[in-house]
Design a protein around this motif. Structure first.
Motif, PDB file in Angstrom:
ATOM      1  N   PHE A  85      98.083  84.080  49.338  1.00 64.81           N
ATOM      2  CA  PHE A  85      97.166  86.112  49.088  1.00 64.81           C
ATOM      3  C   PHE A  85      95.950  86.255  50.105  1.00 64.81           C
ATOM      4  CE2 PHE A  85      98.208  86.605  44.254  1.00 64.81           C
ATOM      5  CZ  PHE A  85      99.125  87.586  44.119  1.00 64.81           C
ATOM      6  N   TRP A 129      94.358  84.178  55.097  1.00 60.68           N
ATOM      7  CA  TRP A 129      95.035  83.797  53.770  1.00 60.68           C
ATOM      8  C   TRP A 129      93.567  83.121  52.996  1.00 60.68           C
ATOM      9  CZ3 TRP A 129     100.009  85.948  53.155  1.00 60.68           C
ATOM     10  CH2 TRP A 129     100.443  86.288  53.605  1.00 60.68           C
ATOM     11  N   TYR A 130      94.025  83.667  52.147  1.00 65.40           N
ATOM     12  CA  TYR A 130      92.535  83.153  50.802  1.00 65.40           C
ATOM     13  C   TYR A 130      92.669  81.445  50.776  1.00 65.40           C
ATOM     14  CZ  TYR A 130      90.140  81.687  46.775  1.00 65.40           C
ATOM     15  OH  TYR A 130      88.899  81.228  45.547  1.00 65.40           O
ATOM     16  N   GLY A 131      94.299  80.868  51.056  1.00 60.85           N
ATOM     17  CA  GLY A 131      94.494  79.540  50.759  1.00 60.85           C
ATOM     18  C   GLY A 131      94.240  78.748  52.530  1.00 60.85           C
ATOM     19  N   GLU A 132      93.838  79.286  53.372  1.00 65.71           N
ATOM     20  CA  GLU A 132      93.507  78.655  54.467  1.00 65.71           C
ATOM     21  C   GLU A 132      91.857  79.215  54.633  1.00 65.71           C
ATOM     22  OE1 GLU A 132      95.558  80.152  57.619  1.00 65.71           O
ATOM     23  OE2 GLU A 132      97.677  79.273  56.415  1.00 65.71           O
TER      24      GLU A 132
END
Lengths: 255, 281
Positions: A85, A129-132
């Motif tokens: 996401f 990206w949220y994960g980054e």
């Protein structure tokens, strides 16, 4: 006397029929900053979830005089960063409960998301990206998602957990700024009283292992006797340049 | 055109239904796999596949033991869907607080597997079907099975299109969704039901092993390419279609096992994503 947004009266909290902690009465007023402080596993998150209605009471009464718009910030470690996401998509999720089923987000919802991102200083990161993101940026994203719900009550579970002192201070300052001139109520769970000592107006100390629940304002709670009951050892509070510093007294330090 | 390819084209009446079933199943499972992989519930799909197989074995046992005619494919499929759906309901709704979710899923898988082995050991005439149940028998898929797969695919697509934001939010961050008043358990059940109902007809066409593979490999391949959440569904479905169709054709041409060929191709399609991720560190 203001009407509370939400309150728990003479309650026991826990799971199923098992009470973790009894004799709990606490109310959240508009504009209040309530810090729930206690050791890990002491029942803070259970109390928060019970207050929000996500966890049933074992005994007692949950009082919510009217429908309440809530924003919730979980511990960021609980949010799995493998999901692909963007920051904007994560923040938009804050609108999902109010959209209702079979309705998709509209331009007005996206505008609310943009404003929420701007309030946490991340207006340029909506497509990332949220994960980054870094830990601090993820925390701000989750706060922005809670703000996207246009909440009257902002509930946060250990938002500064694992942060370095600078990031912790920045997050707490952000919460203070969000409340400035607004009736937004904040309820924050923290196992570190140092994190909230200069920001909360009301404190709830709880520790299920010591059968402790005590609630009161700054003057009542940031006193050595109240803190000693929570930490089971002497605790000192000193003020320097308008800031409170809370630390355990004694200890031998490095030999 | 080579002789083998010409023979394949000439045999169209034999393979057109099974190939169509494989393609639809590949697309459906590939897309559903995005949730399976992201929710870290790969083992749930294995457990549901095993429950579905147990349903099929159960119908064969009933037919043999009680001389009740249930060998009709649609009745076997109905029982398998029912067993898998009940399993999906239970796995979606039941979250024991004192045990990790993996314990429930693992117990379901191992008990269902054991019961399948026990059930097959009691079969007299239908034991030879076990190979097809596990590894698939994609050369003999009746048109009625294709119809069931197509209907299930249409229903699953409709459910995910209608409730996509609820399923995404409650899967991504159930804690927050519940704190905001959403019925997380209900949405879990809806999601697991779409997976649980999709597995039995796909397993009848492809076999348990390819179903398990299609629920993991295409989605893993798509997600590793970091295309985003929604595009991942389309890409995973495309990988599923490609692996199913090319696997079917190649297995026919080279006379090798169909299910295993599909699995190998699905794995091969995940390689670019893995390489890309490795290159990015």
């Amino acid at each position: 006397m203001k009407e509370p947004l939400v309150a728990i009266e003479d309650a026991a909290i826990g799971y199923g029929r098992t009470a973790l902690l009894s004799g709990i009465s606490v109310a959240v007023l508009p504009g209040d900053f309530l810090a729930m402080v206690g050791p890990n596993g002491g029942g803070k998150t259970t109390l928060l979830r019970t207050l929000l209605g996500a966890q049933p009471l074992v005994r007692g009464r949950l009082v919510r005089p009217r429908a309440l718009r809530v924003g919730y910030v979980p511990q960021r470690e609980h949010v799995d960063s493998i999901w692909p996401f963007t920051v904007g998509e994560v923040v938009l999720m804050g609108r999902v409960p109010m959209l209702g089923v079979l309705r998709s987000a509209r331009e007005a919802d996206r505008e609310v998301v943009r404003r929420a991102l701007a309030r946490v200083g991340m207006e340029d990161l909506g497509d990332r990206w949220y994960g980054e993101l870094s830990g601090g940026q993820r925390q701000r994203t989750l706060i922005a998602r809670a703000l996207a719900a246009e909440p009257e009550l902002l509930a946060l579970d250990e938002p500064t957990n694992g942060m370095d002192p600078g990031a912790e201070l920045a997050t707490m300052d952000l919460l203070r700024d969000l409340q400035a001139g607004s009736p937004l109520a904040v309820v924050m769970v923290s196992h570190r009283i140092e994190a909230v000592a200069n920001y909360a107006r009301t404190f709830a100390f709880l520790d299920k292992d010591a059968a402790l629940f005590r609630v009161g304002d700054v003057a009542e709670m940031l006193r050595p006797d109240a803190l000693a009951a929570l930490y089971r050892r002497p605790v000192e509070v000193r003020e320097e340049n308008g800031r409170r510093y809370v630390h355990a007294a004694g200890g031998e330090g490095r030999r | 055109m080579s002789d083998a390819l010409q023979a394949f084209v000439d045999a169209r009446e034999i393979w057109e239904v099974p190939l169509a079933a494989s393609v639809v199943a590949g697309a459906l499972l590939g897309a559903l796999g995005v949730y399976v992989v992201l929710r870290r519930t790969v083992f749930v799909s294995a457990a549901l596949t095993q429950l579905s197989t147990l349903g099929l074995v159960g119908t064969l046992l009933v037919e043999e033991r009680f001389h009740i005619e249930t060998e009709h494919a649609s009745e076997q499929l109905a029982v398998a869907i029912a067993v898998s759906a009940v399993g999906a309901l239970l796995l979606g709704a039941f979250r024991p607080r004192r045990l990790p979710a993996e314990a429930t899923v693992g117990a379901t898988w191992v008990v269902a597997s054991a019961l399948v082995v026990l059930g097959v050991s009691r079969l007299v005439h239908a034991a030879h079907d076990l190979q097809g149940l596990v590894f698939g028998n994609a050369v003999a898929v009746p048109a009625s099975d294709l119809a069931v797969i197509a209907v299930v695919a249409a229903l699953a697509t409709a459910v995910h299109a209608a409730f996509g934001k609820e399923l995404a939010f409650t899967s991504f961050d159930p804690e927050t969704a519940q704190a905001l008043g959403m019925r997380v358990r209900l949405w879990d059940v809806v999601l697991f039901l779409t997976i649980g109902v999709a597995i039995p007809p796909a397993a009848r066409a492809l076999g348990a092993l390819p179903v398990f593979a299609f629920l993991t490999l295409p989605a893993a391949g798509a997600l590793m390419l970091r295309v985003g959440f929604r595009p991942a569904f389309a890409l995973a479905a495309s990988f599923g279609v490609l692996a199913a169709s090319a696997g079917y054709v190649l297995s026919w041409l080279w006379e090798i096992p169909t299910g295993a060929t599909m699995v190998a191709l699905a794995a091969a399609l995940a390689v670019p994503g893995a390489m890309w991720r490795l290159a990015r560190g």
